[in-house]
Design an enzyme around this catalytic site. Structure first.
Site, short mmCIF file in Angstrom:
data_model
loop_
_atom_site.label_atom_id
_atom_site.label_comp_id
_atom_site.label_asym_id
_atom_site.label_seq_id
_atom_site.Cartn_x
_atom_site.Cartn_y
_atom_site.Cartn_z
N ARG A 82 -93.01 4.07 118.55
CA ARG A 82 -94.14 3.25 118.12
C ARG A 82 -94.49 2.15 119.13
O ARG A 82 -94.46 0.98 118.82
CB ARG A 82 -93.87 2.62 116.75
CG ARG A 82 -93.63 3.63 115.65
CD ARG A 82 -93.47 2.94 114.30
NE ARG A 82 -93.18 3.92 113.24
CZ ARG A 82 -92.96 3.59 111.97
NH1 ARG A 82 -92.99 2.32 111.61
NH2 ARG A 82 -92.71 4.52 111.07
N ASP A 142 -87.70 -4.04 110.68
CA ASP A 142 -88.87 -3.17 110.61
C ASP A 142 -89.60 -3.22 111.96
O ASP A 142 -89.01 -2.91 112.98
CB ASP A 142 -89.76 -3.58 109.44
CG ASP A 142 -90.83 -2.54 109.12
OD1 ASP A 142 -90.71 -1.39 109.59
OD2 ASP A 142 -91.78 -2.86 108.40
N ASP A 171 -91.48 -7.75 109.67
CA ASP A 171 -91.80 -7.64 111.08
C ASP A 171 -91.64 -9.03 111.70
O ASP A 171 -91.63 -10.03 111.00
CB ASP A 171 -93.25 -7.19 111.29
CG ASP A 171 -93.60 -5.95 110.49
OD1 ASP A 171 -92.79 -5.00 110.48
OD2 ASP A 171 -94.70 -5.93 109.89
N ASP A 193 -96.92 -5.44 114.02
CA ASP A 193 -97.64 -4.41 113.28
C ASP A 193 -99.01 -4.92 112.84
O ASP A 193 -99.20 -6.12 112.63
CB ASP A 193 -96.86 -3.97 112.04
CG ASP A 193 -95.65 -3.11 112.37
OD1 ASP A 193 -95.41 -2.85 113.57
OD2 ASP A 193 -94.94 -2.68 111.44
#
Length: 420
Positions: A300, A244, A205, A248
């Site tokens: 997301r 990715d 990330d 997060d």
């Protein structure tokens, strides 16, 4: 001791920051600005002594200024210009062939784990082990741990971190005014158990909050840089995905505010909670998202498990027919999630109210008020037959803008380079 630290800093090329830049570095999160303000609040390295204030312009200097993960001394780090994380200790650029294990070969990997012969088992054996070693080689260069009591801010309007993954396991961290580009994994892993057709998954990330607490991420920009996944080939009928998430949070991460960030041209933006089985996350993952801009993000934004997440005054724009990043959904309603959404704006032509969100296993509730979809007020919770009772009401927040003002406010203010 201070003189020794300062001399060491100068020897490494780390220079004390100027007075103008220091104003930004010493700022702290407001006392009611989201979950990050809870209890002790988020102050980062604002109490740093002058010998622990640095300006860095390359990977070596950044790593040196951070110190070890156990270095809890308050510190302020100003990033000047572009820092490429895919470099060796001599700042020579590193790529696939530099990280690749001698036994790893993509063609052999594709042949070994072809679903038509390998089936739905998780990959194992020579090529998967070589891929994992290759990925470990890259991880050692691009992933850096951010210790407690740290502020990292961009100096001026063009600070960038390219190819890096900041990992936060600590408490009390501030990251502001930086553009994060291209957290690129050279060695994606095939997972035949991910979805009905399998998927390629990557490791990095831009920012991973792995159990970290009291975090403020503000006025940053996140994108895939010059290597968007939209240009990647497909193997086994699935996109060979090198990126990715962007921001997060998992493994008990808590008390986080993400504000005025600009997320664009990316697939999976933010997932809060890594697994339905991670029930220890219940009561944690308390996160506020406000005044963020999401442009050409597929999904997301965020997807949530367990957490009490306040989502207000964010602006979403995209297209379901985009050939590069087709909009799928904004909010993912996952297991025991408790999203409280207020006055957000979504501009995606032709999108129905029900399709603004995606409901996953164990997701039952969403509070949604003031959402504008293509100029019309909707209620995504009602459109999906969800309960509007999420069991909490946010109290830590500033003034909430009227929905009609969100688009212009966010476009004008969100992203790196707008604080100076």
């Amino acid at each position: 001791m201070k003189k020794v630290m300062l001399a060491t800093a100068l020897f490494l090329g780390l220079t004390p920051a100027g007075a103008n830049a220091a104003d930004l570095g010493h700022q702290t999160l407001g006392s009611n600005d989201g979950w990050g303000a809870y209890s002790t609040g988020t102050t980062g390295g604002s109490k740093a002594s002058s010998s622990n204030v640095y300006t860095v312009s390359n990977r070596n200097q950044l790593v040196s200024a951070l110190g070890k993960e156990t270095n809890t001394t308050p510190k302020i780090i100003y990033i000047k210009g572009t820092i490429d994380m895919n470099v060796d200790d001599n700042l020579k650029p590193l790529g696939l062939n530099d990280y690749k294990d001698p036994e790893y070969d993509l063609d052999k990997y594709l042949k070994a784990y072809d679903p038509s012969t390998w089936g739905k088992k998780e990959p194992s054996g020579t090529q998967e082990e070589a891929r994992a070693r290759s990925q470990k080689n890259q991880k050692a260069r691009v992933m850096v741990d951010i210790p407690a009591n740290t502020t990292i801010v961009g100096s001026g309007t063009n600070a960038k971190v390219v190819g890096g993954n900041f990992q936060i396991k600590s408490d009390n961290v501030i990251i502001r005014n930086i553009e994060f580009q291209d957290a690129y994994d050279y060695f994606p892993q095939w997972d035949p158990t991910d979805g009905s057709s399998g998927n390629w998954n990557s490791q990095y990330d831009n920012i991973t909050i792995n159990g970290g607490t009291h975090i403020w991420i503000d006025h940053c920009t996140f994108n895939d840089g010059s290597r968007p996944d939209s240009t990647s080939p497909k193997y086994y009928g699935r996109k060979y995905q090198h990126h990715d998430g962007q921001t997060d949070a998992s493994n008990g991460a808590n008390y986080i505010t993400m504000s005025y960030n600009y997320y664009h041209d990316h697939d999976k933006s933010s997932i809060f909670g890594s697994s339905d089985s991670k029930t220890s996350d219940d009561g944690k993952l308390k996160i506020t998202l406000h005044h963020n801009r999401y442009k050409n993000i597929v999904q997301r934004a965020p997807r949530v498990r367990f957490g009490q997440v306040h989502v207000y005054n964010n602006y979403y724009e995209g297209s379901t027919s985009s050939s590069s990043y087709p909009f799928s959904y904004a909010w993912g309603i996952g297991k025991s999630s408790k999203i409280y959404a207020q006055n957000n704006v979504i501009d995606v032509p032709g999108l129905s109210a029900a399709k603004t969100i995606s409901v996953f296993s164990g997701g039952t509730a969403l509070y949604d008020s003031g959402t504008l979809l293509n100029g019309t007020q909707i209620n995504a919770s009602a459109a999906n037959g969800l309960s509007s009772s999420v069991g909490w009401t946010p109290s830590l927040h500033g003034s909430i803008d009227a929905s009609a003002n969100v688009k212009s406010n966010v476009i004008n203010q969100a992203g790196a380079g707008k604080l100076n």
